[in-house]
Design an enzyme around this catalytic site. Structure first.
Site, mmCIF file in Angstrom:
data_model
loop_
_atom_site.group_PDB
_atom_site.id
_atom_site.type_symbol
_atom_site.label_atom_id
_atom_site.label_comp_id
_atom_site.label_asym_id
_atom_site.label_seq_id
_atom_site.Cartn_x
_atom_site.Cartn_y
_atom_site.Cartn_z
ATOM 1 C CD1 TRP A 122 6.439 -0.921 3.495
ATOM 2 C CD2 TRP A 122 7.536 0.721 2.444
ATOM 3 N NE1 TRP A 122 7.737 -1.334 3.327
ATOM 4 C CE2 TRP A 122 8.437 -0.337 2.672
ATOM 5 C CE3 TRP A 122 7.995 1.871 1.794
ATOM 6 C CZ2 TRP A 122 9.769 -0.295 2.282
ATOM 7 C CZ3 TRP A 122 9.325 1.909 1.403
ATOM 8 C CH2 TRP A 122 10.197 0.848 1.643
ATOM 9 C CG ASP A 123 2.111 6.889 1.073
ATOM 10 O OD1 ASP A 123 0.879 6.806 1.247
ATOM 11 O OD2 ASP A 123 2.631 7.467 0.090
#
Length: 216
Positions: free
Chosen positions: A6-7
């Protein structure tokens, strides 16, 4: 899909109000017009240092002076401006309950990232966590995802990068990692589509459908 990378900002958390407040503070302190914020926002998703160089370097403003003005805002005291996007906490819980492994590949520094994760009760959700403090080259260079592969022993095709900026998707493409673009962050669909994501999720509901299908 053995690992979702995930960003953070613009993907899991709506940090735009905090980012814009810090930018407005810095521009006011520097005596610069707030109209510059539009240009500065183009570099959200890169480490803050890169955004400052790209925005203010062409204007002849001293990098250290701008960075000092930006950091004088006191971001830690204003983190109440940040909120997870609607449905994201529930999605993370659901994925975790299904045994889906998750990590974070971010341009945010380690100290504020861990502080903000603790604020949302996410400390145990992500492993590994890769920040600019761990690499020599930040996004969109592939080093962040290459380090994630090294720490997990996973092949590029075993990881899915989920992000809201071209920098996330270009990093994934350079690392040979599939990517999924989300549309509730900082960039329009057209800009993200040009980076070759495997799919596009305009909102959290669509994101959930895609991830649950791919993690089945």
């Amino acid at each position: 899909m053995k690992l979702i990378a995930w960003d953070f900002d613009g993907t899991l958390v709506d940090s735009r109000p905090l980012i814009e407040a810090g930018m407005a503070h810095a521009l006011d302190a520097l005596g610069q017009p707030r109209s510059l914020m539009a240009e500065w926002l183009k570099y959200v998703g890169l480490p803050v240092e890169a955004g400052i160089r790209n925005t203010f370097g062409p204007l002849g403003l001293d990098y250290d002076t701008v960075l000092k003005a930006y950091r004088s805002f006191g971001h830690a005291e204003h983190e109440h401006l940040m909120r997870p996007f609607e449905g994201i906490p529930e999605l993370l819980e659901e994925l975790r309950a299904r045994g889906q492994r998750m990590g974070v590949a971010t341009s945010k520094r380690t100290v504020p990232l861990l502080r903000q994760m603790a604020r949302f009760g996410w400390e145990a959700f992500f492993d590994p966590i890769i920040t600019p403090d761990d690499v020599t080259h930040g996004k969109p260079h592939p080093e962040t995802l290459e380090l994630m592969q090294a720490r997990t022993g996973l092949a590029p095709e075993d990881i899915l990068m989920v992000g809201d900026t071209p920098f996330d998707l270009d990093m994934a493409r350079a690392a040979g990692v599939p990517s999924l673009a989300v549309g509730h962050g900082f960039y329009p669909q057209e800009a993200l589509a040009a980076c070759g994501p495997r799919a596009y999720a305009p909102d959290t509901a669509a994101l959930r459908d895609i991830l649950l299908a791919w993690s089945a």
